[in-house]
Design a protein around this motif. Structure first.
Motif, short mmCIF file in Angstrom:
data_model
loop_
_atom_site.label_atom_id
_atom_site.label_comp_id
_atom_site.label_asym_id
_atom_site.label_seq_id
_atom_site.Cartn_x
_atom_site.Cartn_y
_atom_site.Cartn_z
N VAL A 97 4.69 5.57 10.50
CA VAL A 97 5.76 5.18 9.79
C VAL A 97 5.88 5.98 8.59
O VAL A 97 7.00 6.70 7.92
N LEU A 98 4.72 5.81 7.83
CA LEU A 98 4.77 6.81 6.33
C LEU A 98 5.06 8.26 6.73
O LEU A 98 5.86 8.91 5.72
N VAL A 145 -0.31 10.58 -1.16
CA VAL A 145 -0.20 11.89 -0.10
C VAL A 145 0.63 12.88 -0.56
O VAL A 145 0.17 14.15 -0.39
N THR A 146 1.66 12.64 -1.30
CA THR A 146 2.40 14.06 -1.92
C THR A 146 1.76 14.53 -2.78
O THR A 146 2.01 15.87 -2.79
N PHE A 147 1.25 14.20 -3.83
CA PHE A 147 0.68 14.91 -4.94
C PHE A 147 -0.95 15.36 -4.76
O PHE A 147 -1.38 16.06 -5.47
N TYR A 148 -1.50 14.73 -3.75
CA TYR A 148 -3.02 15.35 -3.51
C TYR A 148 -3.27 15.81 -2.24
O TYR A 148 -3.81 16.93 -2.09
N LEU A 149 -3.05 14.87 -1.03
CA LEU A 149 -3.34 15.47 0.38
C LEU A 149 -2.43 16.75 0.78
O LEU A 149 -2.79 17.60 1.23
N TYR A 150 -1.24 16.59 0.31
CA TYR A 150 -0.45 17.64 0.86
C TYR A 150 -0.71 18.84 0.28
O TYR A 150 -0.55 19.77 0.95
N VAL A 182 0.68 -1.21 -0.04
CA VAL A 182 0.24 -0.22 0.10
C VAL A 182 0.87 1.25 -0.09
O VAL A 182 0.66 2.16 -0.67
N VAL A 183 2.03 1.09 0.61
CA VAL A 183 2.94 2.53 0.89
C VAL A 183 3.25 3.23 -0.39
O VAL A 183 3.08 4.30 -0.51
N PRO A 184 3.75 2.51 -1.31
CA PRO A 184 3.99 3.45 -2.77
C PRO A 184 3.02 4.10 -3.18
O PRO A 184 3.06 5.51 -3.49
N ALA A 185 1.66 3.65 -3.47
CA ALA A 185 0.34 4.35 -3.83
C ALA A 185 0.04 5.24 -2.85
O ALA A 185 -0.20 6.60 -3.33
#
Lengths: 309, 454
Positions: free
Chosen positions: B14-15, A38-43, A30-33
Motif C-alpha cells: 500500500v505504501l 523512504v522518500t528522503f533516505y531510502l529512495y 507507522v506510515v507517516p514516519a
C-alpha cells in the motif's frame, strides 16, 4: 479518586489491547514516519546506487555501464590517495584527538577555580562555522604573513618554516589540526559533563582506598565515563568519514590532490569533471566503508565491554 | 505470526503504491500547471498586451569589482522593460562558480532554468544544447541584423547553431611593473631569451620576477602560462588535436613547454610560495609591488587599477614572448562568458529575450564595457575609446598586433583533462614530477577521455 484512576487505567488497557489487535492502527501510526524515511533516505540511496552503474554527466540521459565505475575507482590512484587520507583522518581522531580530549577534560574537571572560564575557552571554536575556521587557519598557515611562520621566525626556528597548505608533506596534517581545534571543545564539554555526573561518594571511596591523582583517573574516572568516550569515538569516526567542508575551504584537495578525502574527491568528480556516475559510485563506496567501520567499532566496543565486566 | 507477516507485506505494498501515486500525480499536476499557465498567458495576451509578466535574468555580477558591469546590465534591463509592455525583469545575482557548477547545472538537469542566464561557452554550452535546453539564436540575430557583429562565437556554436552571446572577451599575457623593470635595468622582452634575461636581473635585484598563486583549487592559474607556452611552441592547431587524437601531450612541443615551466620553478623565477597562495593572493603580490610580473587575463585590469593597487600608474602589458615556435605571435584570447536563453520560453518571454538581446548587445554598451569596465569588447566596430584607461589601451594594442587568437585549451578538451593538467602542473611546481612524466600522465588521461567520449 482512586477508583476513578483505576477505571481510567483499565479503559486505557482494554483500548490498548484493541489497538494491538487492530493492525490498521499500526499502519496509520507507522506510515507517516516510514513515508518520510523512504522518500528522503531510502529512495535517494537507491537512486545513488542506480546512477553509480551509469555513465552520466548530470544533464543528458544516463547510460548503463555496469560496474565499470567501481572498477575505475579501484584502479584510480587519486582515489586511493583520498581513501588513505580518510583512514589517516580516522586514526588521527581515535588515537590522538580522543585521548587528548579525555586528558584535557580530566585536568579541567579538577580545576578548583575559573571552571566556567576554562569550559567557555575550550568550547569557543565550536560556535564558529567551518567556513570561518577554514579562512582563519588559512591566514595562520599563510607562507609569508602567516602567524605560524611569523612565530617560528620570532623564536629563531626559521628552518622549520613551511608552505603549510602548499606542501604535500604538511597540507593534510595542517587540516587535521584545524579540524581537531574546531571539534575538541565540543567533545570536552561532553566528557566533562560525564565526569561531573559521577557520584562523589564513589570517587571519595576510591580516594580512601589510595586512588589519587592519575591513578584515580585511570582506575576510576575513565572506566566510569566509558559510555561517553565510546560515543565520542563513534562521532569522531563518522565525522572523519564525512569530512568535506573544511577540505574544500582550506585546500580543495590541493596541492595536486594530496589532501583530498573521498567526499571531496566525489565532489570534484561530480561538479568539476561532470562525471556523476563515477561520483555516485564513490558515494556508494563511502557509505559501505563507513558502515563497515561502524560495525567493526561496535564489535570492538562489545568485546572490550565484556572483557571489562 | 503468519497473519502479521501478510499484513506487513500488504501495508508495505500500500505504501509503495501511495508513493508511486505521489510521484506520478505530482508530475502530472506539474505539467497540467504549466499548461494552464501557458493557456492563461496566451489568453491574457489576447485580452491585453500589457498584462504584467515576470522574466528572471540570472547574472553573476555580484562582487564589488563588478559594479560597473552590473550597471550596464541594469540599464539594458530598463530599456527592455520599456520596450515590452507588461514586462518585469527580475535580476537574480548568483556567485559565478556556484551558478556555473551547481545551480544552473541542477536547473538544466531538471529543465527549469530561467529564461535568461549567464552561460559559459565550450563544454557547458555543448552539454546543455544536446539536452535541448538552449534556445538557438541564429534567426533572432539575423532579424536584429547583428549576425556578423561578434568577434568570435565559436565557443557558443554547436553544429552551426548559436546558443549564446558573449558579454565581453579576454586576452592573456604578462602584466609588468615598469618601475621595477627600470630599477634593475630590464627591458620589455619580445623573445624568450629576453624574458629570461629580465627575470635574472630582477632576481639579482632581490625582486620576485613572477607573482603567482596556484595553490589549493587554483591550479588553472599555472595552466594559463603552460597553455600559452605549448601553443607558442607547437602552434594553435596543436591543442585542437588533443581531443581528436591528432596531437599528443607527449609531442616534443608540449614536453619542451613543461620543461620551461620547470626551468622557471627551479630558478625561482616563479614565486616559491606559489602552492601556498590562492589566485587572488598571487594577483595581490603583483599589484602591491612585491613582484615584477603577473601572467593573467585582461580581467585583472580592474584589480591592477583598483583602489588597493599601488602600481596603478606603473603597470604595463606585453604579450607572451616569441619562443621560436609555430605559435609565435598568437595570443590566448576568447569570448567565453555571456548569456544564454532557455528553449522553454513562451511567446511573450521570447519577445522579452529578443528585446534584451537588442538592448544589451549594442555598440553603446560595448563601448561602455571597454571604457567603464576595462574589458575587451565582444562586438566589432568600436572606434571611439576616449576615456578608457591606458592599460586596457595597451592590451588592445597587443591584441591588435597579434597574428591571431587561440582559445583556452580547456574549451577544446574534456573537463577531466583540464583537471589533470592542473594536478600535473601543481606537481611540476612542487618538483614531484619530471616534464616527461607529466606529459605521459596527461596523455594517459587524454586517451581515457577520448575513449570514453567515442
Amino acid at each position: 479518586m482512586a477508583p476513578y484512576i483505576l477505571a481510567r487505567e483499565s479503559w486505557w488497557i482494554t483500548h490498548m489491547k484493541n489497538i494491538q489487535r487492530n493492525y490498521w492502527a499500526y499502519v496509520i501510526f507507522v506510515v507517516p514516519a516510514l513515508l518520510i524515511y523512504v522518500t528522503f533516505y531510502l529512495y535517494p540511496l537507491f537512486q545513488s546506487l542506480q546512477y553509480s552503474l551509469t555513465k552520466w554527466n548530470g544533464i543528458n540521459d544516463p547510460v548503463f555501464v555496469g560496474l565499470s565505475n567501481f572498477a575505475k575507482a579501484i584502479s584510480d590512484e587519486q582515489f586511493w590517495v583520498s581513501f588513505k587520507n580518510n583512514i589517516y583522518f580516522v586514526l588521527f581522531s581515535v588515537f590522538i584527538q580522543v585521548p587528548f580530549i579525555v586528558f584535557i577534560s580530566i585536568i579541567v574537571s579538577s580545576a578548583k577555580r575559573f571552571l566556567n572560564f576554562y569550559k567557555l575557552t575550550v568550547f569557543l571554536p565550536c560556535i564558529l562555522s567551518t567556513a570561518s575556521i577554514g579562512v582563519i587557519w588559512q591566514f595562520i598557515y599563510s607562507p609569508d604573513a602567516g602567524l605560524l611562520n611569523q612565530l617560528l621566525t620570532a623564536v629563531g626556528l626559521e628552518s622549520w618554516k613551511r608552505i603549510w597548505l602548499g606542501d604535500e608533506a604538511t597540507a593534510f596534517l595542517s587540516i587535521l589540526l584545524t579540524n581537531g581545534w574546531q571539534w575538541t571543545g565540543f567533545y570536552i564539554v561532553l566528557v566533562l559533563a560525564a565526569i561531573f555526573a559521577i557520584p562523589k561518594e564513589m570517587l571519595e571511596a576510591g580516594e580512601m582506598d589510595g586512588a589519587t591523582g592519575w591513578r584515580k583517573a585511570w582506575l576510576l574516572t575513565i572506566p566510569l565515563i566509558r559510555p561517553v568516550i565510546m560515543v565520542t569515538l563513534l562521532l569522531s569516526i563518522t565525522g572523519a568519514m564525512k569530512a568535506l567542508d573544511i577540505i574544500l575551504i582550506m585546500t580543495k584537495g590541493g596541492p595536486f590532490g594530496s589532501s583530498e578525502v573521498m567526499a571531496s574527491y566525489m565532489y570534484k568528480q561530480a561538479y568539476t569533471i561532470n562525471d556523476f556516475g563515477y561520483a555516485n559510485a564513490i558515494a556508494v563506496i563511502v557509505s559501505l566503508f563507513t558502515a563497515v567501520l561502524s560495525l567493526i567499532f561496535q564489535y570492538i566496543n562489545v568485546k572490550t565491554r565484556e572483557a571489562s565486566e | 505470526m503468519n497473519k502479521k507477516m501478510v499484513f506487513m507485506l500488504v501495508s508495505l505494498l500500500v505504501l509503495m503504491s501511495v508513493l508511486a501515486g505521489c510521484g506520478s500525480s505530482n508530475s502530472t499536476a506539474e505539467s497540467n500547471g504549466s499548461k494552464a499557465n501557458q493557456s492563461t498567458n496566451t489568453s491574457g495576451e489576447n485580452k491585453s498586451e500589457a498584462e504584467p509578466f515576470e522574466v528572471v535574468l540570472r547574472h553573476i555580477h555580484i562582487r564589488d569589482t563588478a559594479k560597473q558591469t552590473l550597471a550596464i546590465l541594469q540599464d539594458a534591463v530598463k530599456a527592455t522593460e520599456a520596450d515590452v509592455p507588461g514586462l518585469k525583469i527580475s535580476l537574480d545575482g548568483v556567485e559565478d562558480a556556484v551558478n556555473r557548477d551547481v545551480k544552473l547545472k541542477a536547473e538544466m538537469a531538471a529543465g527549469n532554468q530561467p529564461p535568461i542566464f549567464s552561460l559559459f561557452g565550450g563544454a557547458d554550452t555543448e552539454n546543455y544544447s544536446k539536452a535541448g535546453r538552449l534556445l538557438p539564436l541564429n534567426d533572432i540575430l539575423t532579424e536584429l541584423g547583428i549576425q556578423d557583429s561578434f568577434f568570435d562565437l565559436r565557443e557558443f556554436t554547436v553544429d552551426g547553431k548559436i546558443y549564446g552571446l558573449p558579454e565581453s572577451g579576454y586576452i592573456e599575457g604578462f602584466f609588468y611593473n615598469k618601475k621595477l623593470f627600470e630599477q634593475v635595468g630590464a627591458s620589455v622582452p619580445a623573445t624568450w631569451d629576453e624574458l629570461v634575461d629580465a627575470m635574472e636581473k630582477l632576481k639579482a635585484g632581490g625582486i620576485t620576477p613572477i607573482a603567482m598563486g596556484a595553490g589549493s583549487g587554483d591550479g588553472w592559474v599555472i595552466n594559463m602560462l603552460a597553455n600559452s607556452m605549448f601553443v607558442a611552441l607547437g602552434g594553435p592547431e596543436l591543442q585542437e588535436g588533443f581531443a581528436t587524437g591528432a596531437a599528443k601531450w607527449t609531442d616534443p612541443a608540449v614536453v619542451e613547454a613543461f620543461k620551461r615551466i620547470e626551468f622557471l620553478v627551479q630558478h625561482q623565477y616563479i614565486d616559491p610560495n606559489v602552492l601556498g597562495l590562492k589566485f587572488p593572493q598571487g594577483q595581490a603580490n603583483f599589484y602591491t609591488g612585491k613582484a615584477a610580473m603577473l601572467f593573467d587575463g585582461s580581467w585583472a585590469v580592474n584589480a591592477i587599477t583598483g583602489e588597493s593597487s599601488t602600481v596603478k600608474d606603473d603597470a604595463g602589458f606585453f604579450r607572451f614572448p616569441d619562443v621560436g615556435g609555430k605559435g609565435d605571435g598568437y595570443i590566448n584570447g576568447g569570448w567565453s562568458n555571456g548569456y544564454g536563453f532557455s528553449a522553454a520560453v513562451n511567446e511573450r518571454e521570447l519577445q522579452a529575450v529578443k528585446a534584451f538581446i537588442k538592448n544589451f548587445f549594442s555598440m553603446e554598451n560595448q563601448k561602455r564595457t571597454l571604457v567603464e569596465t576595462s574589458q575587451i569588447a565582444s562586438m566589432k566596430g568600436i572606434t571611439d575609446i576616449q576615456g578608457a584607461n591606458d592599460l586596457i589601451k595597451t592590451i588592445g594594442e597587443a591584441q591588435g598586433s597579434a597574428k591571431g587568437a587561440f582559445p583556452a585549451f580547456d574549451s577544446v578538451v574534456q573537463p577531466q583533462v583540464k583537471v589533470a593538467l592542473e594536478t600535473n602542473m601543481q606537481q611540476l611546481l612542487g618538483g614531484k614530477v619530471t616534464p616527461e612524466q607529466a606529459a605521459e600522465n596527461m596523455q594517459k588521461v587524454q586517451d581515457e577521455a577520448n575513449a570514453a567520449s567515442n
